[in-house]
Design a protein around this motif. Structure first.
Motif, mmCIF file in Angstrom:
data_model
loop_
_atom_site.group_PDB
_atom_site.id
_atom_site.type_symbol
_atom_site.label_atom_id
_atom_site.label_comp_id
_atom_site.label_asym_id
_atom_site.label_seq_id
_atom_site.Cartn_x
_atom_site.Cartn_y
_atom_site.Cartn_z
ATOM 1 N N GLY A 25 0.801 -1.220 0.000
ATOM 2 C CA GLY A 25 0.000 0.000 0.000
ATOM 3 C C GLY A 25 0.832 1.266 0.000
ATOM 4 N N GLN A 26 2.072 1.180 0.504
ATOM 5 C CA GLN A 26 2.941 2.359 0.553
ATOM 6 C C GLN A 26 4.391 1.926 0.380
ATOM 7 O OE1 GLN A 26 2.204 5.444 3.321
ATOM 8 N NE2 GLN A 26 4.282 6.214 3.295
ATOM 9 N N PRO A 27 4.861 1.854 -0.849
ATOM 10 C CA PRO A 27 6.267 1.512 -1.070
ATOM 11 C C PRO A 27 7.178 2.534 -0.397
ATOM 12 C CG PRO A 27 5.009 1.404 -3.111
ATOM 13 C CD PRO A 27 4.133 2.072 -2.094
ATOM 14 N N MET A 28 8.291 2.057 0.144
ATOM 15 C CA MET A 28 9.284 2.946 0.747
ATOM 16 C C MET A 28 10.641 2.601 0.158
ATOM 17 S SD MET A 28 8.043 3.257 4.738
ATOM 18 C CE MET A 28 9.560 4.096 5.146
ATOM 19 N N PRO A 29 10.981 3.221 -0.977
ATOM 20 C CA PRO A 29 12.232 2.885 -1.663
ATOM 21 C C PRO A 29 13.448 3.328 -0.858
ATOM 22 C CG PRO A 29 11.202 4.803 -2.658
ATOM 23 C CD PRO A 29 10.222 4.265 -1.662
ATOM 24 N N ALA A 30 14.583 2.832 -1.276
ATOM 25 C CA ALA A 30 15.839 3.250 -0.664
ATOM 26 C C ALA A 30 15.959 4.770 -0.692
ATOM 27 C CB ALA A 30 17.011 2.610 -1.405
ATOM 28 N N ASP A 31 16.570 5.322 0.335
ATOM 29 C CA ASP A 31 16.793 6.760 0.535
ATOM 30 C C ASP A 31 15.579 7.480 1.112
ATOM 31 O OD1 ASP A 31 19.428 6.605 -0.323
ATOM 32 O OD2 ASP A 31 18.857 6.928 -2.415
ATOM 33 N N THR A 32 14.430 6.777 1.317
ATOM 34 C CA THR A 32 13.332 7.384 2.068
ATOM 35 C C THR A 32 13.829 7.710 3.477
ATOM 36 O OG1 THR A 32 11.678 6.135 0.838
ATOM 37 C CG2 THR A 32 11.000 7.022 2.971
ATOM 38 N N ARG A 33 13.429 8.868 3.983
ATOM 39 C CA ARG A 33 13.883 9.266 5.314
ATOM 40 C C ARG A 33 12.771 9.098 6.347
ATOM 41 N NH1 ARG A 33 17.966 12.857 6.348
ATOM 42 N NH2 ARG A 33 17.354 12.463 8.507
ATOM 43 N N LEU A 34 13.149 8.574 7.486
ATOM 44 C CA LEU A 34 12.309 8.545 8.669
ATOM 45 C C LEU A 34 12.936 9.471 9.703
ATOM 46 C CD1 LEU A 34 11.588 4.704 8.950
ATOM 47 C CD2 LEU A 34 10.209 6.471 7.835
ATOM 48 N N TYR A 35 12.091 10.119 10.498
ATOM 49 C CA TYR A 35 12.583 11.165 11.391
ATOM 50 C C TYR A 35 12.161 10.922 12.840
ATOM 51 C CZ TYR A 35 13.441 13.789 7.088
ATOM 52 O OH TYR A 35 13.892 14.199 5.862
ATOM 53 N N HIS A 36 13.036 11.369 13.716
ATOM 54 C CA HIS A 36 12.719 11.436 15.146
ATOM 55 C C HIS A 36 11.861 12.663 15.387
ATOM 56 C CE1 HIS A 36 13.934 12.867 19.309
ATOM 57 N NE2 HIS A 36 13.381 11.695 19.559
ATOM 58 N N THR A 37 12.299 13.788 14.916
ATOM 59 C CA THR A 37 11.491 15.021 14.852
ATOM 60 C C THR A 37 11.737 15.620 13.485
ATOM 61 O OG1 THR A 37 13.303 16.297 15.846
ATOM 62 C CG2 THR A 37 11.579 15.487 17.328
ATOM 63 N N LEU A 38 10.760 16.311 12.941
ATOM 64 C CA LEU A 38 10.903 16.879 11.606
ATOM 65 C C LEU A 38 11.851 18.062 11.617
ATOM 66 C CD1 LEU A 38 7.236 16.842 10.274
ATOM 67 C CD2 LEU A 38 9.070 15.215 9.800
ATOM 68 N N PRO A 39 12.639 18.232 10.551
ATOM 69 C CA PRO A 39 13.457 19.439 10.433
ATOM 70 C C PRO A 39 12.590 20.684 10.541
ATOM 71 C CG PRO A 39 14.003 17.862 8.704
ATOM 72 C CD PRO A 39 12.773 17.341 9.385
ATOM 73 N N ALA A 40 13.129 21.743 11.062
ATOM 74 C CA ALA A 40 12.343 22.978 11.313
ATOM 75 C C ALA A 40 11.643 23.458 10.051
ATOM 76 C CB ALA A 40 13.262 24.062 11.864
#
Length: 313
Positions: free
Chosen positions: A295-310
């Motif tokens: 339902g939601q492909p996540m290709p290489a280089d997708t970023r996951l975050y602890h907190t979003l950049p400002a």
């Protein structure tokens, strides 16, 4: 013996069943009041209340015990030999602690004095402990400071989760409670060294920090699933709950922590990598990684975050 049983969640139910099966006369069961639950917010009795009613036992659920002289009198009128307490959720005032002939006995889900407090099961896994257990202690006014009567240990392995440890300790607690009442061992003061505290957990404790090692993140997922749950953020702010993962502590990479290293949900960590195996998007159920990726492909280089950049917040 004439017993009062005091407990609220699933953890306490096996102890109630064990004491009842052992032939003790349970003259009353105390549990926290029914709470609104489900979409309709209808009042729902606690697991302990439901179990007690199924056994035909009388249930009391006062909203408070502090400065509740009417409840103190009702408790005293039960003329119990002992009260057995397991995750009840209300603090017993000294007058109630002193009422039963043998006092009040607490089933605590740790090997005291390690992990006194609110989250002993999660804290033991999160800290990387190799064992946990149950301690039956004589209750006193301090936070899990009473003298110990009996304990039993359970190993924590690399497969142990909060759910599996909860179930093992829950069953053990019932067995030990029955033994304590039969054997009436001499109380032993808790040692002063080795004291640690298990804090009250919040949702923020489940926020995954990808700069940590894969081993540390795996411990967090196993410790905090299903509650309060672990989660990470996509670049658009979508919250992804993580329900399972496999640590790859020796995986070598040069990627920024939080970066997908492939299209199979292998995420770079500060040290090693974490392969996500169960995920949940808002409004959806928890699902296995393969179903999630359909339902939601996540290709290489997708970023996951602890907190979003400002700039993206």
């Amino acid at each position: 013996m004439r017993l009062v049983f005091m407990g609220t969640p699933d953890f306490a139910v096996p102890a109630l069943h064990a004491l009842h099966a052992a032939g003790h006369e349970i003259v009353a069961v105390y549990s926290q009041p029914p709470r609104p639950a489900g979409r309709g917010k209808a009042l729902r009795a606690s697991p302990v209340q439901q179990a007690a009613e199924a056994l035909g036992l009388p249930v009391r659920h006062p909203a408070k015990l502090r400065k509740n002289e009417e409840e103190w009198a009702a408790f005293a009128a039960l003329e119990a030999d002992a009260a057995v307490v397991a995750a009840y959720g209300l603090i017993l005032p000294q007058v109630m602690l002193d009422t039963p002939r043998l006092g009040c006995l607490n089933i605590h889900a740790s090997l005291l004095p390690r992990w006194r407090g609110a989250s002993p099961i999660q804290s033991a896994i999160l800290a990387g402990d190799t064992q946990s257990g149950v301690t039956i202690m004589q209750m006193e006014a301090g936070l899990d400071t009473g003298p110990m009567l009996l304990s039993g240990a359970v190993p924590i392995t690399t497969d142990t989760t909060a759910t599996s440890l909860h179930d093992a300790l829950s069953a053990l607690g019932g067995q030990l409670a029955v033994r304590v009442l039969a054997e009436q061992p001499t109380p032993t003061p808790q040692p002063e060294e080795g004291v640690t505290y298990a804090p009250l957990l919040t949702r923020e404790d489940g926020r995954l920090d990808w700069t940590q090692s894969a081993t540390a993140l795996d411990l967090r997922v196993r410790a905090l699933t299903p509650w309060p749950g672990t989660f990470t953020l996509l670049a658009d702010g979508t919250v992804l709950k993580i329900g399972g993962a496999i640590p790859l502590p020796h995986h070598k990479h040069t990627a920024t922590p939080g970066t997908a290293l492939d299209d199979a949900l292998t995420i770079a960590c500060g040290e090693g990598a974490l392969r996500l195996t169960r995920l949940q998007k808002p409004g959806r159920g928890m699902m296995e990684a393969e179903a999630f990726l359909r339902g939601q492909p996540m290709p290489a280089d997708t970023r996951l975050y602890h907190t979003l950049p400002a700039a993206s917040a």
